[in-house]
Design a protein around this motif. Structure first.
Motif, PDB file in Angstrom:
ATOM      1  N   SER A  28      66.980 -59.632  44.891  1.00 33.93           N
ATOM      2  CA  SER A  28      66.225 -60.315  43.831  1.00 33.93           C
ATOM      3  C   SER A  28      64.780 -59.813  43.779  1.00 33.93           C
ATOM      4  CB  SER A  28      66.253 -61.826  44.038  1.00 33.93           C
ATOM      5  OG  SER A  28      65.699 -62.157  45.291  1.00 33.93           O
ATOM      6  N   ASN A  29      64.196 -59.496  44.928  1.00 28.97           N
ATOM      7  CA  ASN A  29      62.831 -58.964  44.953  1.00 28.97           C
ATOM      8  C   ASN A  29      62.778 -57.561  44.354  1.00 28.97           C
ATOM      9  OD1 ASN A  29      62.444 -61.309  46.329  1.00 28.97           O
ATOM     10  ND2 ASN A  29      61.508 -60.379  48.118  1.00 28.97           N
ATOM     11  N   ARG A  32      63.125 -57.918  40.587  1.00 26.29           N
ATOM     12  CA  ARG A  32      61.875 -58.436  40.037  1.00 26.29           C
ATOM     13  C   ARG A  32      60.835 -57.321  39.933  1.00 26.29           C
ATOM     14  NH1 ARG A  32      60.945 -61.951  43.665  1.00 26.29           N
ATOM     15  NH2 ARG A  32      62.050 -63.595  42.563  1.00 26.29           N
ATOM     16  N   SER A  33      60.730 -56.521  40.965  1.00 29.79           N
ATOM     17  CA  SER A  33      59.765 -55.431  40.985  1.00 29.79           C
ATOM     18  C   SER A  33      60.061 -54.401  39.896  1.00 29.79           C
ATOM     19  CB  SER A  33      59.780 -54.765  42.354  1.00 29.79           C
ATOM     20  OG  SER A  33      58.938 -53.655  42.376  1.00 29.79           O
ATOM     21  N   ARG A  35      61.756 -54.884  37.145  1.00 35.43           N
ATOM     22  CA  ARG A  35      61.555 -55.511  35.840  1.00 35.43           C
ATOM     23  C   ARG A  35      60.066 -55.513  35.484  1.00 35.43           C
ATOM     24  NH1 ARG A  35      65.228 -60.104  35.973  1.00 35.43           N
ATOM     25  NH2 ARG A  35      63.750 -61.037  37.375  1.00 35.43           N
ATOM     26  N   LEU A  36      59.214 -55.828  36.450  1.00 38.34           N
ATOM     27  CA  LEU A  36      57.770 -55.813  36.202  1.00 38.34           C
ATOM     28  C   LEU A  36      57.261 -54.397  35.950  1.00 38.34           C
ATOM     29  CD1 LEU A  36      56.573 -58.433  38.805  1.00 38.34           C
ATOM     30  CD2 LEU A  36      56.428 -58.624  36.328  1.00 38.34           C
ATOM     31  N   ASN A  75      62.532 -64.402  31.835  1.00 39.66           N
ATOM     32  CA  ASN A  75      62.524 -63.804  33.168  1.00 39.66           C
ATOM     33  C   ASN A  75      61.133 -63.311  33.541  1.00 39.66           C
ATOM     34  OD1 ASN A  75      65.237 -64.079  33.990  1.00 39.66           O
ATOM     35  ND2 ASN A  75      65.817 -62.380  32.671  1.00 39.66           N
ATOM     36  N   LEU A  76      60.448 -62.684  32.581  1.00 41.72           N
ATOM     37  CA  LEU A  76      59.094 -62.175  32.850  1.00 41.72           C
ATOM     38  C   LEU A  76      58.149 -63.323  33.189  1.00 41.72           C
ATOM     39  CD1 LEU A  76      56.959 -59.961  32.921  1.00 41.72           C
ATOM     40  CD2 LEU A  76      56.701 -60.255  30.455  1.00 41.72           C
ATOM     41  N   GLU A  78      58.916 -66.184  34.447  1.00 42.21           N
ATOM     42  CA  GLU A  78      59.296 -66.685  35.767  1.00 42.21           C
ATOM     43  C   GLU A  78      58.762 -65.766  36.874  1.00 42.21           C
ATOM     44  OE1 GLU A  78      63.527 -66.942  37.932  1.00 42.21           O
ATOM     45  OE2 GLU A  78      63.386 -68.074  36.053  1.00 42.21           O
ATOM     46  N   ASP A  79      58.889 -64.452  36.674  1.00 45.35           N
ATOM     47  CA  ASP A  79      58.379 -63.490  37.659  1.00 45.35           C
ATOM     48  C   ASP A  79      56.867 -63.602  37.809  1.00 45.35           C
ATOM     49  OD1 ASP A  79      60.951 -62.568  37.955  1.00 45.35           O
ATOM     50  OD2 ASP A  79      60.661 -60.808  36.670  1.00 45.35           O
ATOM     51  N   ILE A  82      55.952 -66.651  39.859  1.00 36.31           N
ATOM     52  CA  ILE A  82      56.147 -66.457  41.288  1.00 36.31           C
ATOM     53  C   ILE A  82      54.966 -65.704  41.893  1.00 36.31           C
ATOM     54  CG2 ILE A  82      57.559 -65.210  42.987  1.00 36.31           C
ATOM     55  CD1 ILE A  82      59.988 -65.946  41.234  1.00 36.31           C
ATOM     56  N   ALA A 107      55.436 -57.684  44.207  1.00 35.51           N
ATOM     57  CA  ALA A 107      56.656 -58.381  43.778  1.00 35.51           C
ATOM     58  C   ALA A 107      57.802 -58.149  44.752  1.00 35.51           C
ATOM     59  CB  ALA A 107      57.061 -57.937  42.386  1.00 35.51           C
TER      60      ALA A 107
END
Length: 117
Positions: A28-29, A32-33, A35-36, A75-76, A78-79, A82, A107
């Protein structure tokens, strides 16, 4: 399952223990990374590019009944939450490549509770 010689029995290894044992990052990390990283790339595009217009645009029409599907911007947001980044300021942050690169790297290991032992 792994054999425990001291106890003389088989025992289960849980995901968080395997991740710690192998020194891996949770998937998941990594997602997330990535996606960012893509969002930063998209934020630096020209405004006339289709992918940027799709990301920032508002669709016309109505949604089907039921629970709304999770969108990319959901999703963005939410990221960014976090990582404790203001969702209204992230595009300015992404303009600075070095700063955004550090954000993407952060991230991979966001702050938060550690998995149970």
């Amino acid at each position: 399952m792994v054999w425990d010689g001291e106890a003389g029995e088989w025992r289960r290894r849980h995901n968080h223990k395997l991740i710690a044992f192998l020194g891996l990052l949770p998937i998941s990390n990594v997602i997330r990374s990535q996606r960012l990283q893509y969002d930063g790339h998209n934020a630096r595009m020209e405004e006339k590019r289709l992918t940027r217009r799709v990301m920032l645009g508002k669709p016309i029409g109505t949604r089907p009944r039921g629970r709304p599907r999770k969108r990319w911007m959901d999703n963005l947001t939410e990221d960014l939450g976090i990582l404790e980044i203001d969702p209204n300021e992230w595009m300015k942050l992404a303009e600075d490549r070095a700063l955004w690169r550090r954000t993407v790297k952060a991230a991979m290991d966001p702050p938060g509770p550690s998995p149970p032992e």
